[in-house]
Design a protein around this motif. Structure first.
Motif, mmCIF file in Angstrom:
data_model
loop_
_atom_site.group_PDB
_atom_site.id
_atom_site.type_symbol
_atom_site.label_atom_id
_atom_site.label_comp_id
_atom_site.label_asym_id
_atom_site.label_seq_id
_atom_site.Cartn_x
_atom_site.Cartn_y
_atom_site.Cartn_z
ATOM 1 N N THR A 588 35.347 11.615 15.733
ATOM 2 C CA THR A 588 36.241 12.576 15.078
ATOM 3 C C THR A 588 37.684 12.278 15.467
ATOM 4 O OG1 THR A 588 36.222 14.208 16.882
ATOM 5 C CG2 THR A 588 34.416 14.324 15.302
ATOM 6 N N GLN A 589 38.574 13.128 14.974
ATOM 7 C CA GLN A 589 39.987 13.033 15.344
ATOM 8 C C GLN A 589 40.320 14.117 16.363
ATOM 9 O OE1 GLN A 589 40.764 13.471 11.147
ATOM 10 N NE2 GLN A 589 41.912 11.544 11.104
ATOM 11 N N PRO A 590 41.386 13.964 17.118
ATOM 12 C CA PRO A 590 41.736 14.980 18.122
ATOM 13 C C PRO A 590 41.882 16.388 17.540
ATOM 14 C CG PRO A 590 42.986 12.985 18.506
ATOM 15 C CD PRO A 590 42.263 12.779 17.216
ATOM 16 N N SER A 591 42.227 16.491 16.270
ATOM 17 C CA SER A 591 42.371 17.814 15.657
ATOM 18 C C SER A 591 41.048 18.581 15.616
ATOM 19 C CB SER A 591 42.918 17.680 14.231
ATOM 20 O OG SER A 591 42.091 16.838 13.444
ATOM 21 N N TYR A 592 39.951 17.866 15.841
ATOM 22 C CA TYR A 592 38.642 18.525 15.831
ATOM 23 C C TYR A 592 38.527 19.531 16.980
ATOM 24 C CZ TYR A 592 33.556 19.040 15.370
ATOM 25 O OH TYR A 592 32.296 19.532 15.202
ATOM 26 N N MET A 593 39.323 19.334 18.022
ATOM 27 C CA MET A 593 39.285 20.276 19.144
ATOM 28 C C MET A 593 39.705 21.674 18.694
ATOM 29 S SD MET A 593 40.623 18.117 22.462
ATOM 30 C CE MET A 593 42.089 17.446 21.651
ATOM 31 N N LYS A 594 40.549 21.752 17.653
ATOM 32 C CA LYS A 594 40.949 23.045 17.101
ATOM 33 C C LYS A 594 39.940 23.524 16.055
ATOM 34 C CE LYS A 594 45.947 22.396 17.709
ATOM 35 N NZ LYS A 594 47.269 22.314 17.003
ATOM 36 N N TYR A 609 39.318 11.915 23.885
ATOM 37 C CA TYR A 609 39.871 11.313 22.668
ATOM 38 C C TYR A 609 40.903 10.231 22.979
ATOM 39 C CZ TYR A 609 37.532 14.826 19.847
ATOM 40 O OH TYR A 609 36.582 15.593 19.225
ATOM 41 N N ALA A 610 41.078 9.951 24.262
ATOM 42 C CA ALA A 610 41.988 8.863 24.632
ATOM 43 C C ALA A 610 41.345 7.520 24.290
ATOM 44 C CB ALA A 610 42.304 8.941 26.122
ATOM 45 N N LYS A 611 42.134 6.451 24.341
ATOM 46 C CA LYS A 611 41.619 5.130 23.997
ATOM 47 C C LYS A 611 40.450 4.741 24.903
ATOM 48 C CE LYS A 611 43.040 0.305 23.490
ATOM 49 N NZ LYS A 611 44.129 -0.681 23.656
ATOM 50 N N ASP A 612 39.386 4.229 24.285
ATOM 51 C CA ASP A 612 38.187 3.767 24.989
ATOM 52 C C ASP A 612 37.614 4.837 25.922
ATOM 53 O OD1 ASP A 612 38.188 1.357 23.706
ATOM 54 O OD2 ASP A 612 39.265 0.293 25.292
ATOM 55 N N LYS A 643 33.157 -0.832 26.890
ATOM 56 C CA LYS A 643 33.022 -0.014 28.094
ATOM 57 C C LYS A 643 33.873 1.237 27.886
ATOM 58 C CE LYS A 643 30.716 -2.477 31.318
ATOM 59 N NZ LYS A 643 29.626 -1.954 32.173
ATOM 60 N N LEU A 644 33.235 2.396 27.764
ATOM 61 C CA LEU A 644 33.969 3.630 27.505
ATOM 62 C C LEU A 644 33.913 4.540 28.727
ATOM 63 C CD1 LEU A 644 32.882 4.496 23.828
ATOM 64 C CD2 LEU A 644 34.728 2.999 24.639
ATOM 65 N N ARG A 645 35.071 5.130 29.013
ATOM 66 C CA ARG A 645 35.197 6.048 30.165
ATOM 67 C C ARG A 645 34.790 7.456 29.756
ATOM 68 N NH1 ARG A 645 39.024 9.690 31.689
ATOM 69 N NH2 ARG A 645 39.241 10.091 33.952
ATOM 70 N N THR A 667 38.974 4.635 18.315
ATOM 71 C CA THR A 667 38.208 3.830 19.271
ATOM 72 C C THR A 667 37.068 3.115 18.564
ATOM 73 O OG1 THR A 667 38.731 5.282 21.135
ATOM 74 C CG2 THR A 667 36.764 3.920 21.341
ATOM 75 N N VAL A 668 36.390 3.818 17.669
ATOM 76 C CA VAL A 668 35.288 3.206 16.921
ATOM 77 C C VAL A 668 35.825 2.085 16.029
ATOM 78 C CG1 VAL A 668 33.442 3.613 15.249
ATOM 79 C CG2 VAL A 668 33.964 5.351 16.959
ATOM 80 N N LYS A 669 36.950 2.328 15.366
ATOM 81 C CA LYS A 669 37.527 1.318 14.475
ATOM 82 C C LYS A 669 37.890 0.035 15.229
ATOM 83 C CE LYS A 669 39.417 4.334 10.878
ATOM 84 N NZ LYS A 669 40.654 4.850 10.215
ATOM 85 N N ALA A 670 38.201 0.187 16.494
ATOM 86 C CA ALA A 670 38.571 -0.987 17.291
ATOM 87 C C ALA A 670 37.361 -1.863 17.598
ATOM 88 C CB ALA A 670 39.230 -0.537 18.586
ATOM 89 N N HIS A 671 36.166 -1.316 17.466
ATOM 90 C CA HIS A 671 34.959 -2.064 17.845
ATOM 91 C C HIS A 671 33.966 -2.260 16.700
ATOM 92 C CE1 HIS A 671 36.152 -1.833 22.065
ATOM 93 N NE2 HIS A 671 36.411 -0.549 21.883
ATOM 94 N N VAL A 672 34.229 -1.633 15.562
ATOM 95 C CA VAL A 672 33.320 -1.762 14.411
ATOM 96 C C VAL A 672 34.114 -2.304 13.224
ATOM 97 C CG1 VAL A 672 31.805 -0.520 12.801
ATOM 98 C CG2 VAL A 672 31.864 0.148 15.209
#
Length: 858
Positions: A588-594, A609-612, A643-645, A667-672
């Motif tokens: 999702t996007q960070p706006s999902y938190m709202k 929602y930070a990188k990786d 490797k995700l934190r 993050t997903v777009k960076a790996h898929v």
């Protein structure tokens, strides 16, 4: 031979009294046999369809999914067109043809009405091939010859009134296809409900796959005298095993059948479960019938014992009567079951699932199961009354019929009933206190069984208290007639308890399911109120991913402050403890938190929602000993390994997104790869300040051309949830109605036999001044009291089951207990009506008795 003659004479002498018991056996056996015939016919129909539509050998991509799954990318897996020519060179190949098949489409008419099934059957789009000609004939027009032509199946055309020349729009991930119908094709076998459209091959490739040199499968035909297994081996040898999957006609049909198998099994066993409930209720009716017949024939049996009949002979005579009843009811039930199956097929046809009655499938096992089940259950139900009959002494010939039961039996029954009910109550309490739903479910099942049996056993013991309490309100206001009805209900507590127990079983299930259903709706509604911050939810009810065109329209809305995408991304996760898990990440996007407010037990969700980075749920973290800051190895499907934190651990005490693992879409777009990125499964929108109504109307207008997607505000979403649960409950209530009908027959039979039993008494009462009207009222009040007694036990028991089940659901986030008092009160009042209806015929017969003949009755 003497025992047989005696049994037959007794059976036919009491044929009127046996009729309702036979009907109970008939209904139960009919439901079992009807279910088996119906599901066997469905299985046979799908088997013929799959066999007819499968090629001799089918070549498909290695990672292609089952026919019932919609790919997350909206485009089916495909293979290169060059593979067709290679397959054609394999030894034993007569022909090889590339095919395109996609279920990720929606077909609409000029008014944007969906031409697909509304029952869950797929809409299938593809190219017209030689393999399709094996199962379909073009009965009107011609096959598509260009990008503006299409062909539809005859069932869809008939259902929606389509004809040659009509224009349809096919909505796919890669864009819309507008084409006119130039042909209609008819299946040679039954099509259970799928809507099928065909295009020419270039159009199907470019519009459904987004590429002109791809196919989803290759249909291979075998040369003469070449077996499918040999052909499969030769084709695999030519192409290699790496990137392809090879299936013979049988294997492909079996795989398709397996996709349907789960649905058919659930339907079959659910319906058989309700048939079993009806059969259980029928047992009470049969036990009651034979118990009363034995009581009424006490003097007769005593006389038989006096002239030399042994206990075994008397016992066998009653069991032979039960055997005759079971055979009669079961034979009629098997026949009625076939009729019921035909009725179910017609009903499913009205719902959009087409089944041809000419293909009715009656396996030899079905009548055998029906006969054995009906006969065995009937004989076992009559065993206790038969045993009592064998204990009648010769001296009973000198006494009046209907000797009161032994007091010790009541004491033993009370102790056993208390122990069973107490054990069941303890199990229910343990289930309510369980920490894990799995452990609690076992205790719940044990508690339900023990309390049900306990109430059946203790019913006659507590009947007196409940009947007196109910009579104060129901019967005594009618004066002496009411008191007489109360005493009649109290005269034989065992009979009253067994009759009430028959109603109790069905109503207990109704009450428990009502409580569970209402609690689910109330809990979800409460969760939505507390957690969901988004104003609008956009999704497909059929599970289709949101197409790029629809996403573009949503994001282009001027009245929305924010739009959030939600994707399901498959991945293999290796936790720090080394254990691997095949799961789905919620990208999702960070706006999902709202949009969805989630509480964390550790860390800050924004860090996930930070990188990786990503989040995990409490249970997953506990099982794998994960803490914030740990890194997990995530192998994305069709992508790279990362490797995700762990940035946060979210609490699992919620019904929405329970256990979800969140990750940023970037993050997903960076790996898929982009062409492998899943489409949005759902989208959320938040309106600008004061523009919620305008945004709602604008979104609905923008998405009107795409009827497969629904725009709902929170009120709509709650109503949809309520409607879905309500539809499910209504279906369950309809199936439980069979058990309640059998229970009503039990009340009718009990009253009818009690009227016969009290013939002389009724004559005396009429002689001393009781009018026909008063007599009928007395019988009706007795019936109402017994029915309300069963309802009171059933509803009380059912609410306790439902409340316990809700406590288990609370572990899954559904924490609100809601008692549907309107439903409970309506069922209770309905039970009184049931009692009145059940008493109509017995009351009429009692009122019409000839006074002198009744007094003269022995």
């Amino acid at each position: 031979m003497t025992v047989l003659k005696t049994s037959m004479r007794s059976f036919f002498a009491h044929k009127g009294r046996m009729a309702l018991s036979a009907v109970a056996v008939l209904l139960s056996v009919a439901f079992v046999c009807g279910t088996l015939v119906f599901t066997d016919t469905m299985s046979s129909t799908f088997d013929k369809l799959f066999a007819a539509t499968s090629a001799d050998v089918t070549v498909s991509p290695k990672n292609s999914k089952g026919s019932d799954e919609t790919p997350e990318t909206g485009k089916p897996e495909s293979l290169p067109a060059s593979a067709v020519a290679r397959v054609a060179k394999a030894e034993g190949v007569k022909s090889a043809e590339g095919g395109v098949v996609s279920t990720s489409v929606t077909v609409v008419d000029k008014d944007n009405e969906n031409m697909g099934s509304t029952t869950g059957a797929p809409t299938i789009a593809g190219n017209w091939t030689s393999n399709d000609r094996k199962s379909m004939d073009i009965t009107s027009g011609h096959s598509p010859r260009g990008p503006t032509e299409m062909m539809v199946d005859a069932d869809t055309a008939d259902k929606h009134g389509l004809k040659i020349g009509d224009e349809l729009r096919t909505i796919a991930v890669t864009g819309d296809i507008k084409a006119k119908i130039t042909g209609i094709a008819t299946f040679r076998v039954t099509n259970p409900g799928a809507a099928v459209v065909y295009f020419d091959t270039p159009t199907a490739q470019s519009k459904l796959l987004g590429a002109k040199d791809r196919f989803t499968q290759i249909a291979v035909s075998a040369d003469t005298n070449v077996t499918h297994e040999l052909l499969k081996k030769n084709v695999a040898s030519e192409l290699g095993a790496g990137a392809f999957k090879y299936q013979t006609q049988k294997e492909a049909a079996d795989a398709s059948r397996a996709d349907m198998g789960g649905f058919l099994d659930v339907m079959k066993y659910a319906m058989l479960g309700f048939a079993g409930i009806a059969l259980l209720v029928g047992v009470f009716l049969i036990v009651n019938t034979f118990s009363m017949l034995v009581a009424q024939r006490t003097r007769e049996i005593g006389l038989m014992r006096a002239i030399g009949s042994s206990r075994k002979q008397v016992n066998r005579s009653v069991l032979v009567e039960a055997l005759m009843l079971g055979v009669l009811g079961s034979v009629l039930g098997v026949g009625a079951g076939v009729g019921l199956a035909v009725g179910l097929m017609k009903l499913m046809g009205g719902m959009g699932i087409e089944l041809d009655t000419s293909e009715l499938t009656v396996a030899w096992t079905t009548p055998v199961i029906g006969l054995v089940l009906g006969i065995v259950v009937t004989v076992l139900a009559a065993w206790l009354p038969a045993r009592r009959a064998g204990k009648v002494s010769p001296m009973a010939a000198l006494r009046d019929a209907g000797t009161p039961a032994d007091g010790r039996t009541g004491l033993v029954r009370a102790v056993l009933g208390v122990l069973l009910t107490g054990g069941g109550a303890a199990a229910l309490f343990g289930a309510a206190q369980a920490d894990k739903a799995g452990d609690g479910s076992l205790l719940l099942g044990g508690g339900v069984l023990l309390t049900l049996v306990g109430f059946v056993v203790i019913g006659p013991v507590i009947a007196g208290f409940f009947v007196r309490a109910l009579s104060l309100v129901v019967a005594r206001p009618f004066g002496r007639v009411g008191r007489l009805s109360e005493r009649n209900a109290l005269r034989n507590p065992r009979r009253t308890g067994a009759t009430g127990a028959a109603l109790m079983v069905g109503l207990a299930l109704v009450a428990s399911l009502s409580v569970v259903g209402s609690s689910m709706v109330a809990s979800a509604t409460d969760e939505l109120d507390k957690s969901v911050g988004a104003d609008f939810i956009i999704q497909s009810d059929m599970g289709q991913p949101i197409t790029p065109a629809v996403e573009k329209k949503v994001r282009a809305s001027n009245d929305l402050e924010s739009v959030t995408a939600y994707k399901n991304v498959k991945a293999d996760i290796t936790a720090p403890d080394g254990k691997k898990t095949d799961t789905e990440l919620s990208a999702t996007q960070p706006s999902y938190m709202k949009d969805l407010r989630r509480e964390t037990s550790a860390g800050d969700l924004a860090d996930a929602y930070a990188k990786d980075s990503m989040s995990v749920g409490t249970e997953f973290a506990k099982d794998h000993k994960i803490k914030v800051g740990d890194r997990m190895t995530v192998a994305f499907e069709h992508g790279r390994t990362a490797k995700l934190r762990v940035g946060a651990i979210t609490k699992d005490d919620t019904a929405v997104d329970q256990g979800a693992m969140y990750v940023n879409i970037t993050t997903v777009k960076a790996h898929v790869p982009a062409d492998r990125m899943p489409l949005n499964s759902i989208m959320f929108g938040t309106a600008k300040e004061g523009q919620a109504d305008a945004a709602y109307e604008a979104l609905k207008a923008d998405l009107k051309p795409y009827p497969q997607f629904k725009v709902r505000d929170q009120a709509d979403f709650k109503q949809t949830l309520k409607d879905q649960v309500g539809q499910l409950l209504n279906m369950v209530y309809g199936l439980l109605a069979l058990a309640i009908v059998v229970a009503v027959l039990g009340v009718v039979n009990t009253l009818a036999l009690s009227v016969v039993e009290r013939t002389r008494e009724i004559g005396m009462m009429r002689a001393i001044g009781l009018s026909r009207r008063q007599m009928r009222r007395m019988i009706r009040l007795e019936s109402v009291v017994i029915a309300l007694f069963g309802a009171l036990l059933g509803l009380g028991l059912g609410m306790s089951w439902g409340a316990t089940a809700q406590q288990l659901l609370a572990l899954e986030g559904l924490g609100v207990l809601a008692i549907p008092w309107s439903t409970i009160l309506a069922v209770f009042a309905g039970s009184a009506v049931v009692g009145l209806i059940a008493a109509l015929i017995p009351a009429f017969r009692a009122g019409r008795m000839n006074v002198l003949n009744a007094i003269a009755t022995e």
